[in-house]
Design a protein around this motif. Structure first.
Motif, PDB file in Angstrom:
ATOM      1  N   ASP A   7     -27.465  30.179  -9.598  1.00  0.00           N
ATOM      2  CA  ASP A   7     -26.969  30.654  -8.307  1.00  0.00           C
ATOM      3  C   ASP A   7     -25.557  30.109  -8.119  1.00  0.00           C
ATOM      4  O   ASP A   7     -25.330  28.897  -8.220  1.00  0.00           O
ATOM      5  CB  ASP A   7     -27.876  30.161  -7.182  1.00  0.00           C
ATOM      6  CG  ASP A   7     -29.295  30.688  -7.306  1.00  0.00           C
ATOM      7  OD1 ASP A   7     -29.495  31.895  -7.083  1.00  0.00           O
ATOM      8  OD2 ASP A   7     -30.192  29.888  -7.636  1.00  0.00           O
ATOM      9  N   GLU A   8     -24.616  31.006  -7.838  1.00  0.00           N
ATOM     10  CA  GLU A   8     -23.226  30.582  -7.699  1.00  0.00           C
ATOM     11  C   GLU A   8     -22.489  31.517  -6.754  1.00  0.00           C
ATOM     12  O   GLU A   8     -23.017  32.553  -6.361  1.00  0.00           O
ATOM     13  CB  GLU A   8     -22.546  30.528  -9.069  1.00  0.00           C
ATOM     14  CG  GLU A   8     -22.830  31.733  -9.969  1.00  0.00           C
ATOM     15  CD  GLU A   8     -21.604  32.545 -10.314  1.00  0.00           C
ATOM     16  OE1 GLU A   8     -20.614  32.480  -9.557  1.00  0.00           O
ATOM     17  OE2 GLU A   8     -21.633  33.251 -11.334  1.00  0.00           O
ATOM     18  N   ALA A  63     -18.542  26.584   2.074  1.00  0.00           N
ATOM     19  CA  ALA A  63     -19.441  26.665   3.228  1.00  0.00           C
ATOM     20  C   ALA A  63     -20.753  27.347   2.867  1.00  0.00           C
ATOM     21  O   ALA A  63     -21.819  26.934   3.328  1.00  0.00           O
ATOM     22  CB  ALA A  63     -18.752  27.406   4.371  1.00  0.00           C
ATOM     23  N   PHE A  64     -20.689  28.405   2.047  1.00  0.00           N
ATOM     24  CA  PHE A  64     -21.922  29.105   1.643  1.00  0.00           C
ATOM     25  C   PHE A  64     -22.867  28.141   0.927  1.00  0.00           C
ATOM     26  O   PHE A  64     -24.071  28.133   1.178  1.00  0.00           O
ATOM     27  CB  PHE A  64     -21.579  30.292   0.757  1.00  0.00           C
ATOM     28  CG  PHE A  64     -22.703  31.266   0.585  1.00  0.00           C
ATOM     29  CD1 PHE A  64     -22.846  32.332   1.448  1.00  0.00           C
ATOM     30  CD2 PHE A  64     -23.622  31.127  -0.443  1.00  0.00           C
ATOM     31  CE1 PHE A  64     -23.886  33.243   1.304  1.00  0.00           C
ATOM     32  CE2 PHE A  64     -24.663  32.023  -0.612  1.00  0.00           C
ATOM     33  CZ  PHE A  64     -24.799  33.087   0.273  1.00  0.00           C
ATOM     34  N   GLY A  65     -22.325  27.335   0.007  1.00  0.00           N
ATOM     35  CA  GLY A  65     -23.045  26.172  -0.490  1.00  0.00           C
ATOM     36  C   GLY A  65     -24.119  26.428  -1.520  1.00  0.00           C
ATOM     37  O   GLY A  65     -25.168  25.777  -1.481  1.00  0.00           O
ATOM     38  N   CYS A  66     -23.889  27.313  -2.489  1.00  0.00           N
ATOM     39  CA  CYS A  66     -24.861  27.499  -3.575  1.00  0.00           C
ATOM     40  C   CYS A  66     -24.944  26.286  -4.498  1.00  0.00           C
ATOM     41  O   CYS A  66     -25.936  26.097  -5.195  1.00  0.00           O
ATOM     42  CB  CYS A  66     -24.474  28.721  -4.413  1.00  0.00           C
ATOM     43  SG  CYS A  66     -25.280  30.253  -3.924  1.00  0.00           S
ATOM     44  N   GLY A  67     -23.878  25.511  -4.552  1.00  0.00           N
ATOM     45  CA  GLY A  67     -23.818  24.382  -5.466  1.00  0.00           C
ATOM     46  C   GLY A  67     -22.826  24.589  -6.583  1.00  0.00           C
ATOM     47  O   GLY A  67     -22.241  23.632  -7.100  1.00  0.00           O
ATOM     48  N   TYR A  68     -22.618  25.862  -6.989  1.00  0.00           N
ATOM     49  CA  TYR A  68     -21.694  26.197  -8.064  1.00  0.00           C
ATOM     50  C   TYR A  68     -20.736  27.298  -7.598  1.00  0.00           C
ATOM     51  O   TYR A  68     -21.147  28.229  -6.895  1.00  0.00           O
ATOM     52  CB  TYR A  68     -22.432  26.693  -9.299  1.00  0.00           C
ATOM     53  CG  TYR A  68     -23.299  25.640  -9.963  1.00  0.00           C
ATOM     54  CD1 TYR A  68     -22.763  24.778 -10.912  1.00  0.00           C
ATOM     55  CD2 TYR A  68     -24.646  25.508  -9.622  1.00  0.00           C
ATOM     56  CE1 TYR A  68     -23.544  23.810 -11.518  1.00  0.00           C
ATOM     57  CE2 TYR A  68     -25.436  24.546 -10.219  1.00  0.00           C
ATOM     58  CZ  TYR A  68     -24.882  23.693 -11.170  1.00  0.00           C
ATOM     59  OH  TYR A  68     -25.666  22.730 -11.760  1.00  0.00           O
ATOM     60  N   VAL A  74     -21.494  20.765   5.142  1.00  0.00           N
ATOM     61  CA  VAL A  74     -20.806  21.304   3.976  1.00  0.00           C
ATOM     62  C   VAL A  74     -20.861  20.265   2.865  1.00  0.00           C
ATOM     63  O   VAL A  74     -20.484  19.106   3.066  1.00  0.00           O
ATOM     64  CB  VAL A  74     -19.342  21.661   4.301  1.00  0.00           C
ATOM     65  CG1 VAL A  74     -18.618  22.169   3.064  1.00  0.00           C
ATOM     66  CG2 VAL A  74     -19.292  22.703   5.413  1.00  0.00           C
ATOM     67  N   SER A  75     -21.367  20.658   1.707  1.00  0.00           N
ATOM     68  CA  SER A  75     -21.537  19.724   0.592  1.00  0.00           C
ATOM     69  C   SER A  75     -20.543  20.038  -0.519  1.00  0.00           C
ATOM     70  O   SER A  75     -20.011  21.151  -0.610  1.00  0.00           O
ATOM     71  CB  SER A  75     -22.964  19.799   0.047  1.00  0.00           C
ATOM     72  OG  SER A  75     -23.268  21.109  -0.374  1.00  0.00           O
ATOM     73  N   ARG A  76     -20.293  19.076  -1.372  1.00  0.00           N
ATOM     74  CA  ARG A  76     -19.386  19.270  -2.497  1.00  0.00           C
ATOM     75  C   ARG A  76     -19.992  20.263  -3.485  1.00  0.00           C
ATOM     76  O   ARG A  76     -21.200  20.291  -3.695  1.00  0.00           O
ATOM     77  CB  ARG A  76     -19.087  17.933  -3.189  1.00  0.00           C
ATOM     78  CG  ARG A  76     -18.303  16.976  -2.313  1.00  0.00           C
ATOM     79  CD  ARG A  76     -17.986  15.679  -3.040  1.00  0.00           C
ATOM     80  NE  ARG A  76     -17.049  15.873  -4.131  1.00  0.00           N
ATOM     81  CZ  ARG A  76     -15.731  15.954  -4.001  1.00  0.00           C
ATOM     82  NH1 ARG A  76     -15.186  15.884  -2.801  1.00  0.00           N
ATOM     83  NH2 ARG A  76     -14.942  16.110  -5.044  1.00  0.00           N
ATOM     84  N   GLN A  77     -19.116  21.074  -4.073  1.00  0.00           N
ATOM     85  CA  GLN A  77     -19.529  22.112  -4.997  1.00  0.00           C
ATOM     86  C   GLN A  77     -18.980  21.822  -6.398  1.00  0.00           C
ATOM     87  O   GLN A  77     -17.892  21.250  -6.547  1.00  0.00           O
ATOM     88  CB  GLN A  77     -19.011  23.476  -4.538  1.00  0.00           C
ATOM     89  CG  GLN A  77     -19.433  23.859  -3.127  1.00  0.00           C
ATOM     90  CD  GLN A  77     -20.911  24.127  -3.000  1.00  0.00           C
ATOM     91  OE1 GLN A  77     -21.426  25.076  -3.576  1.00  0.00           O
ATOM     92  NE2 GLN A  77     -21.611  23.294  -2.241  1.00  0.00           N
ATOM     93  N   THR A  78     -19.732  22.228  -7.398  1.00  0.00           N
ATOM     94  CA  THR A  78     -19.248  22.175  -8.774  1.00  0.00           C
ATOM     95  C   THR A  78     -18.507  23.476  -9.062  1.00  0.00           C
ATOM     96  O   THR A  78     -19.076  24.559  -8.926  1.00  0.00           O
ATOM     97  CB  THR A  78     -20.409  22.004  -9.761  1.00  0.00           C
ATOM     98  OG1 THR A  78     -21.057  20.754  -9.496  1.00  0.00           O
ATOM     99  CG2 THR A  78     -19.918  22.022 -11.191  1.00  0.00           C
ATOM    100  N   ARG A  79     -17.242  23.342  -9.453  1.00  0.00           N
ATOM    101  CA  ARG A  79     -16.405  24.527  -9.649  1.00  0.00           C
ATOM    102  C   ARG A  79     -16.057  24.706 -11.122  1.00  0.00           C
ATOM    103  O   ARG A  79     -15.679  23.757 -11.796  1.00  0.00           O
ATOM    104  CB  ARG A  79     -15.122  24.408  -8.836  1.00  0.00           C
ATOM    105  CG  ARG A  79     -14.141  25.553  -9.071  1.00  0.00           C
ATOM    106  CD  ARG A  79     -12.953  25.513  -8.144  1.00  0.00           C
ATOM    107  NE  ARG A  79     -12.137  24.315  -8.292  1.00  0.00           N
ATOM    108  CZ  ARG A  79     -10.872  24.224  -7.858  1.00  0.00           C
ATOM    109  NH1 ARG A  79     -10.313  25.256  -7.243  1.00  0.00           N
ATOM    110  NH2 ARG A  79     -10.202  23.102  -8.030  1.00  0.00           N
ATOM    111  N   ALA A  80     -16.187  25.943 -11.604  1.00  0.00           N
ATOM    112  CA  ALA A  80     -15.690  26.321 -12.925  1.00  0.00           C
ATOM    113  C   ALA A  80     -14.510  27.263 -12.725  1.00  0.00           C
ATOM    114  O   ALA A  80     -14.552  28.156 -11.880  1.00  0.00           O
ATOM    115  CB  ALA A  80     -16.780  27.013 -13.737  1.00  0.00           C
ATOM    116  N   LYS A  81     -13.473  27.060 -13.522  1.00  0.00           N
ATOM    117  CA  LYS A  81     -12.288  27.912 -13.424  1.00  0.00           C
ATOM    118  C   LYS A  81     -12.210  28.925 -14.566  1.00  0.00           C
ATOM    119  O   LYS A  81     -11.267  29.712 -14.639  1.00  0.00           O
ATOM    120  CB  LYS A  81     -11.028  27.052 -13.404  1.00  0.00           C
ATOM    121  CG  LYS A  81     -10.956  26.110 -12.197  1.00  0.00           C
ATOM    122  CD  LYS A  81      -9.713  25.244 -12.261  1.00  0.00           C
ATOM    123  CE  LYS A  81      -9.693  24.240 -11.123  1.00  0.00           C
ATOM    124  NZ  LYS A  81      -8.517  23.321 -11.218  1.00  0.00           N
TER     125      LYS A  81
END
Length: 318
Positions: free
Chosen positions: A147-148, A169-174, A235-242
């Protein structure tokens, strides 16, 4: 009074209706299911849509569960909803619009006088650009995916930070923060000043309840964060891929995955093996870069060169 298609609601009320987008081959009018939830108090406008790809149903499941829970008396602002965008593909459980063989999320901003898909895109783009924020609910088609949320405007776009904040804000985690192909709503709407994201709610055939639940939570997270609801937002921290590394199969056979969705992988880690029908190893594929095991094909059988999996790369948190 706020109107979308035939749905019309004064402050404090809800209405549903149809958004006209043309006719079928026998001349029957086609209308997309739409809704207006008009809050009792003034505020922002959120646009929400699902099923621009006809076999991506988790977003429809989210709308099916969110709308009955919305109390306009407790809402500040307005929510505009199109529950099924790709009407023709939804009817046949196909990904692309079978009328013109078009992937709907490549047709924005659309054309009022164009093809079937262009007309649908134009009607829904008009609704989206009436809003202050937009959520275009997707999933990883029928493959398997974490889920991203996707930020598709590009990191140099003037609304990039606003889109990235909406994804957080949506906050899927990724979050995948990568400029998308032309014709996507999440690329076209920011050009008109509307922060827009693609929540990609897993990947499945039919509905996946866990991904739907996460999508419902994500919509309510946005409603809280942007003041539609009075509840406090978290709002939680998200793991981001670029970026993405995508892997095809170097041989035909049967795939055995050696990493699970969401796993952190390092360059050189074994991702999958390809075997013969008799279990003989034909190929072993390793990661090119550090990242997150993001997406895989659903079926085990592959031909040479066929897509197998993806790794999200250039990872950080924000």
């Amino acid at each position: 009074m706020t109107t979308l298609g035939t749905a019309s609601a004064p402050p404090g009320e809800v209405d549903t209706g149809r958004l006209a987008v043309g006719e079928t081959r026998d001349g029957t009018a086609v209308g997309l299911p739409c809704a207006v939830i008009n809050g009792a108090s003034d505020g922002r406008t959120l646009y929400l849509q699902a099923a621009s790809d006809g076999d991506e149903l988790n977003g429809v499941g989210v709308i099916n569960r969110v709308v009955p829970r919305l109390d306009p008396a407790a809402l500040s602002g307005t929510i505009l909803v199109v529950g099924i965008v790709n009407y023709h593909a939804f009817q046949t459980a196909e990904h692309r619009n079978p009328i013109d063989d078009t992937k709907m999320n490549r047709a924005y901003p659309g054309d009022d006088n164009g093809t079937s898909s262009e007309r649908i895109a134009a009607a829904t783009f008009d609704a989206a650009t009436r809003a202050d924020l937009a959520l275009d609910l997707h999933q990883g088609s029928t493959s398997r995916m974490i889920d991203e949320v996707r930020v598709r405007c590009g990191r140099r776009h003037r609304l990039h930070d606003e889109c990235l904040a909406l994804a957080k804000a949506f906050g899927c985690g990724y979050v995948l923060d990568q400029k998308g192909p032309g014709g996507q709503l999440a690329r076209a709407a920011p050009d008109e000043g509307v922060p827009t994201i693609d929540p990609e709610l897993g990947g499945c055939v039919g509905w996946d309840q866990e991904s739907i639940d996460l999508g419902v939570e994500g919509v309510f997270n946005v409603l809280r964060e942007y003041g539609f609801l009075a509840d406090d937002a978290t709002v939680s921290r998200q793991t981001r891929a670029k970026g993405f590394d995508q892997f095809g199969s170097p041989a035909g056979g049967l795939v055995r995955f050696r990493a699970a969705l969401g796993d952190r992988v390092s360059a050189g880690d074994l991702l999958f093996e390809v075997t013969s029908v008799f279990g003989e190893t034909k190929a072993r594929v390793t990661a090119n870069n550090d990242g997150v095991f993001w997406r895989t094909r659903r079926l085990p059988q592959v031909a040479t060169g066929e897509y197998v999996c993806s790794v999200g790369t250039n990872i950080d948190t924000y």
